[in-house]
Design an enzyme around this catalytic site. Structure first.
Site, PDB file in Angstrom:
ATOM      1  N   LYS A 483       4.835  43.093  49.634  1.00  0.00           N
ATOM      2  CA  LYS A 483       5.605  43.238  48.399  1.00  0.00           C
ATOM      3  C   LYS A 483       6.093  44.682  48.252  1.00  0.00           C
ATOM      4  O   LYS A 483       5.568  45.583  48.912  1.00  0.00           O
ATOM      5  CB  LYS A 483       4.726  42.850  47.212  1.00  0.00           C
ATOM      6  CG  LYS A 483       3.453  43.684  47.103  1.00  0.00           C
ATOM      7  CD  LYS A 483       2.466  43.065  46.130  1.00  0.00           C
ATOM      8  CE  LYS A 483       1.261  43.980  45.991  1.00  0.00           C
ATOM      9  NZ  LYS A 483       0.121  43.329  45.352  1.00  0.00           N
ATOM     10  N   ARG A 581      -4.353  38.731  34.130  1.00  0.00           N
ATOM     11  CA  ARG A 581      -2.964  39.098  34.394  1.00  0.00           C
ATOM     12  C   ARG A 581      -2.162  37.801  34.515  1.00  0.00           C
ATOM     13  O   ARG A 581      -1.425  37.434  33.634  1.00  0.00           O
ATOM     14  CB  ARG A 581      -2.911  39.930  35.682  1.00  0.00           C
ATOM     15  CG  ARG A 581      -1.581  40.538  35.974  1.00  0.00           C
ATOM     16  CD  ARG A 581      -1.633  41.570  37.095  1.00  0.00           C
ATOM     17  NE  ARG A 581      -1.860  40.983  38.415  1.00  0.00           N
ATOM     18  CZ  ARG A 581      -1.855  41.692  39.549  1.00  0.00           C
ATOM     19  NH1 ARG A 581      -1.667  43.004  39.509  1.00  0.00           N
ATOM     20  NH2 ARG A 581      -2.059  41.112  40.704  1.00  0.00           N
ATOM     21  N   TYR A 709      15.220  75.950  37.161  1.00  0.00           N
ATOM     22  CA  TYR A 709      15.447  75.652  35.752  1.00  0.00           C
ATOM     23  C   TYR A 709      14.356  76.268  34.882  1.00  0.00           C
ATOM     24  O   TYR A 709      13.175  76.222  35.231  1.00  0.00           O
ATOM     25  CB  TYR A 709      15.413  74.135  35.529  1.00  0.00           C
ATOM     26  CG  TYR A 709      16.647  73.411  36.015  1.00  0.00           C
ATOM     27  CD1 TYR A 709      17.909  73.699  35.502  1.00  0.00           C
ATOM     28  CD2 TYR A 709      16.534  72.428  36.979  1.00  0.00           C
ATOM     29  CE1 TYR A 709      19.028  73.019  35.953  1.00  0.00           C
ATOM     30  CE2 TYR A 709      17.640  71.737  37.432  1.00  0.00           C
ATOM     31  CZ  TYR A 709      18.889  72.038  36.912  1.00  0.00           C
ATOM     32  OH  TYR A 709      19.982  71.375  37.346  1.00  0.00           O
ATOM     33  N   MET A 758      16.348  67.276  40.430  1.00  0.00           N
ATOM     34  CA  MET A 758      16.652  65.877  40.749  1.00  0.00           C
ATOM     35  C   MET A 758      16.728  65.663  42.267  1.00  0.00           C
ATOM     36  O   MET A 758      16.151  64.711  42.802  1.00  0.00           O
ATOM     37  CB  MET A 758      17.984  65.468  40.107  1.00  0.00           C
ATOM     38  CG  MET A 758      18.292  63.990  40.295  1.00  0.00           C
ATOM     39  SD  MET A 758      19.927  63.530  39.701  1.00  0.00           S
ATOM     40  CE  MET A 758      19.747  63.722  37.946  1.00  0.00           C
TER      41      MET A 758
HETATM   42  C1  LIG Z   1      -1.049  43.522  45.822  1.00  0.00           C
HETATM   43  C2  LIG Z   1      -1.992  42.423  45.883  1.00  0.00           C
HETATM   44  C3  LIG Z   1      -2.938  42.355  46.917  1.00  0.00           C
HETATM   45  C4  LIG Z   1      -3.160  43.458  47.896  1.00  0.00           C
HETATM   46  O1  LIG Z   1      -3.912  44.499  47.272  1.00  0.00           O
HETATM   47  P1  LIG Z   1      -4.349  45.810  48.040  1.00  0.00           P
HETATM   48  O2  LIG Z   1      -5.265  46.507  47.130  1.00  0.00           O
HETATM   49  O3  LIG Z   1      -3.112  46.590  48.305  1.00  0.00           O
HETATM   50  O4  LIG Z   1      -4.992  45.374  49.298  1.00  0.00           O
HETATM   51  C5  LIG Z   1      -3.711  41.219  46.992  1.00  0.00           C
HETATM   52  N1  LIG Z   1      -3.576  40.218  46.102  1.00  0.00           N
HETATM   53  C6  LIG Z   1      -2.705  40.275  45.077  1.00  0.00           C
HETATM   54  C7  LIG Z   1      -2.637  39.132  44.127  1.00  0.00           C
HETATM   55  C8  LIG Z   1      -1.892  41.379  44.927  1.00  0.00           C
HETATM   56  O5  LIG Z   1      -1.041  41.455  43.901  1.00  0.00           O
END
Ligand SMILES: *Cc1c(COP(=O)(O)O)cnc(C)c1O
Length: 814
Positions: A483, A581, A709, A758
């Site tokens: 992801k 969640r 800045y 930036m």
């Molecule tokens: C991102 C995620 C993982 C992986 O987690 P890590 O700590 O990066 O290994 C596993 N399961 C779910 C549901 C996630 O959202």
């Protein structure tokens, strides 16, 4: 090599099965992906701690490979090929290489040490090249498999070998010695790399020196503690810049950007200049000079060649090219072996179907030109290269051997014609000897973006994957989370590597991430964690598998799936066991069961939950309670729905801290990218991403003057300030300004002064010797992403995923 399967069987003490033992072997490989595999290939099915190449045999049979060295014959395949059955395939490969090596009797230089092996090897190849037909290890092939594969490439025309050997633990060098059998040994700098594999430095030294147990001579930097371990039968040829007892005494001084060496050796004295100043390069150059002295080269010849030494670039780099092209930059060498490796690498990078090869004359193949270019042409055909652009007198002369080929006498002629060649929508391998200056071609074809890049080490990703795989029970499946664009590291490129490593699943957050992967040809099943109801159509169209976490979502998905008349469409059920969640709660299970029972449209492929505290053992009890609730809820679903889905609850730190809760699958995320939440585990992972930029400008300011800045930095002394073209728009937090963060320049820390802008930031380099254009590390080995996250009071995840998409990603293999 003219060896048949029948000849090879006794060499490796194998039991032979199969009906075509007289097939002549012309290619030995362990790489199932290579396009060079054919009916004359002998494939050694190496069994690693995490990967078993026996799994690829069926695939290889389909591609026409007919000869395999195996520990067992996979079911149903006995009739289909020649099998050489041995106890251990790696040992068989090594035994074969050693036996093959013993047929040749010419000087062989063997190099080991902690640092500098590859550079010394490449430089020696350059320095001795005019006088010998050299066979050398390609790239840094120095491992238990790399060394045998290098040695097997020797042929009758070679009259000097240069091989490097690297080890990571005790017992390994003895194998490599038998394969290399060096007559001239070189011990390069012994540092602390790979210390984990050894009890202490003495043990490491003793093991390394085993490479020289049959050598005629050993070349080394004089040092009493090394000498204590040396075999008295081996002649010593030592050098030193400190100890005048050494055979060769060297004094050095810097002159401008070079180093002048005064070399006092048994036959006389001479002076030379080498085009480097740093200690490591000077030391590596001296090792090479020692070999030349040992081989009785005249001081004048040594001088004229050493002057031309150059920085060695060992990596194959993948870059974005102009007009929708991908460039594979290997513009520093051209020999037959490394051409093969580069073509294999090209095969693993499937960005564009169309492939072009820009190739210079090839040197030092040990073959006559006619035969050489015939072989190159075969390689080009088997790798499905659509067009070849040859540059150089020789390749021009043999151009008729190639099918779709254009040639130029030299690089300048090519550059003059570059616009007419219409590069576009293709992968281009740029491979040439140094003297052809192909870096000009790379720079003309490279997409121009700003100088900041995130370099991704694909070998490190494989290493980290294997590290975690080794923690899994044999049947536990592996989902890898890619992801957020592979945690900022590149989605498709990493997914492709994972597919090769045969992971079981990929996980993404949103449908569009999954669609991009599928559109690039990724075949692995992909779970989508946040499927929005508006994306259900697209999910189905692209065969993505949604994670369903609510009754509402389930009903909506069922409705669309039913409209499309789907049967058994795979879905994943998310349970809330305490993270709060996403997910079904205990109270919703009755409804969930009722709905699922009443339909046949979807099929529960897996049930999952997510731990809130897997990284924090203070909350150990809480994690165990989540696991316990997961067990109860999932059992109930399985029981009432009479199904056996995959169950999974562990993320990276879960894999390390709750090994008993692996269930049928785990979900690896951040660990793949080289980050552990456990400081004790961290040293075992390799750094994956290095964010680099350059110095755009240097200026000197007086005490009392300000930078940036708001004048938030006022110099207390006369200072040198470097401006780096990276800023908060690239993902570098403003909180790193005003001395909180630093960057590394030539290994030294340069504090960030004033506010991060930036697109730029400024650092203090008063105490660092550097120039405009020099490389700057924002994060990587130092500072690490973990260091940055601590300074910013956040977690590494946020830093990695925050690097903006405008930063170009470059993927490479060591
Ligand atoms: C991102 C995620 C993982 C992986 O987690 P890590 O700590 O990066 O290994 C596993 N399961 C779910 C549901 C996630 O959202």
């Amino acid at each position: 090599m003219v060896l048949s399967v029948k000849n090879i069987a006794p060499m490796i003490r194998a039991k032979r099965v199969g009906n075509h033992p007289s097939i002549l072997i012309d290619n030995i490989t362990i790489d199932s992906r290579s396009q060079q595999n054919s009916a004359q290939t002998l494939f050694f099915a190496i069994v690693g701690p995490n990967n078993d190449a026996h799994d690829y045999i069926e695939e290889l049979l389909d591609k026409g490979v007919r000869n395999f060295v195996v520990t067992h014959i996979p079911g149903g395949l006995v009739e289909k090929a020649n099998f050489l059955v041995v106890e251990n395939t790696l040992e068989a490969l090594q035994t074969f290489a050693a036996s093959y090596r013993s047929q040749f009797d010419f000087p062989v230089i063997g190099i080991t040490g902690s640092n500098g092996k590859t550079i010394v090897k490449e430089w020696l190849n350059f320095l001795l090249g005019p006088d010998y037909n050299i066979i050398r290890s390609p790239k840094s092939y120095n491992s238990q498999v790399g060394v045998p594969l290098s040695v097997i490439a020797i042929n009758e025309q070679h009259n000097l070998g240069i091989f490097e050997a690297g080890i990571s633990t005790i017992g390994e060098m003895e194998n490599l010695e038998k394969i290399v059998r060096p007559t001239i040994g070189i011990l390069t700098n012994i540092g602390s790399a790979h210390d984990e594999g050894f009890a202490n430095i003495g043990e490491k030294m003793k093991e390394k020196l085993k490479l020289f147990s049959h050598a005629k001579v050993l070349i080394y930097n004089k040092n009493k503690s090394i000498e204590a371990f040396l075999n008295p039968k081996v002649q010593r040829f030592s050098w030193s810049c400190k100890d005048d007892d050494a055979d060769v005494f060297i004094s050095k001084k810097s002159v401008l950007d070079k180093t002048q060496l005064k070399i006092k050796h048994p036959q006389g004295e001479f002076e030379i200049k080498i085009p480097f100043q740093d200690d490591a390069s000077v030391e590596n150059a001296i090792q090479c000079i020692m070999v030349m002295l040992y081989l009785n080269y005249d001081g004048k010849v040594i001088e004229s060649r050493v002057e031309l030494l150059y920085p060695v670039e060992m990596r194959l780099k993948v870059k974005n090219g102009i007009n929708h092209t991908t460039l594979i930059d290997d513009s520093y060498s051209s020999d037959f072996q490394s051409l093969k490796i580069a073509l294999d690498f090209m095969e693993s990078q499937k960005q564009y179907k169309k492939r072009a090869l820009i190739l210079s004359d090839i040197f030092q193949s040990g073959l006559a030109n006619d035969e050489l270019y015939s072989k190159v042409s075969q390689l080009v055909i088997s790798n499905k290269i659509n067009r070849v652009i040859g540059i150089g007198e020789m390749i021009h002369k043999y151009r008729s051997k190639f099918v779709n080929c254009l040639t130029f006498k030299n690089t300048d002629a090519f550059m003059a014609a570059i616009d007419e060649l219409d590069f576009g929508y293709e992968t281009i391998l740029i491979k040439g000897a140094r003297s052809f200056h192909f870096e000009k071609i790379v720079s003309a074809l490279e997409e121009k973006t700003h100088e900041t890049v995130l370099e991704i080490n694909l070998n490190a990703i494989s290493h980290n994957l294997n590290f975690f795989k080794a923690k899994l029970k044999p049947r536990t499946k592996l989902m890898v989370m890619v992801k957020a664009f592979g945690y900022g590291n590149g989605g498709f490129e990493i997914a492709q590597l994972l597919e090769h490593h045969k992971v079981d699943y990929l996980g993404v957050a949103f449908a569009d991430e999954g669609i991009t992967l599928k559109n690039h040809g990724i075949k692995l099943p992909i779970m989508v964690m946040n499927p929005e109801s508006t994306s259900y159509e697209a999910i189905i169209q692209h065969h993505l598998e949604p994670e369903i976490y609510s009754i509402k979502g389930l009903n909506a998905f069922l409705k669309i799936a039913a409209q499309k008349k789907l049967k058994n469409y795979p879905i994943h059920l998310k349970l809330d066991t305490g993270m709060h969640r996403l997910g079904f709660e205990v109270e919703q299970l009755d409804d969930l069961i009722a709905i699922l029972k009443a339909q046949k449209t979807v099929h529960v492929k897996s049930i999952l939950s997510h731990l809130a505290t897997s990284d924090d053992l203070q909350h150990h009890e809480f994690a165990l309670s989540q696991i316990e609730l997961f067990e109860q809820m999932s059992m109930r679903l399985m029981h009432e729905l009479s199904m056996k889905p995959i169950r999974h609850i562990l993320n990276t730190s879960g894999i390390s801290n709750y090994p008993k809760a692996q269930y049928n699958m785990v979900r690896l995320g951040i660990g793949l990218y080289g980050i552990s939440n456990d400081p004790e585990e961290q040293p075992y992972l390799e750094n994956v991403g290095t964010l680099k930029s350059i110095i755009s400008q240097l200026r000197t300011i007086e005490a009392g003057e300000s930078v940036g800045y708001g004048r938030r930095f006022i110099a207390e002394r006369k200072s040198v300030i470097a401006t780096i073209p990276i800023g908060y728009a690239d993902g570098i937090s403003r909180h790193l300004g005003n001395g909180v963060g630093y960057v590394s320049i030539h290994g030294a820390h340069a504090p960030i002064v004033g506010s991060v802008c930036m697109d730029m930031l400024m650092v203090d380099v008063t105490d660092i010797s550097c120039f405009e254009g020099d490389s700057v590390v924002i994060f990587g080995e130092d500072p690490t992403v973990i260091t940055l996250s601590e300074k910013l009071k956040t977690i590494p995840y946020e830093i990695l995923t925050g690097i903006s998409q405008r930063v170009k990603r470059i993927f490479y293999r060591e």
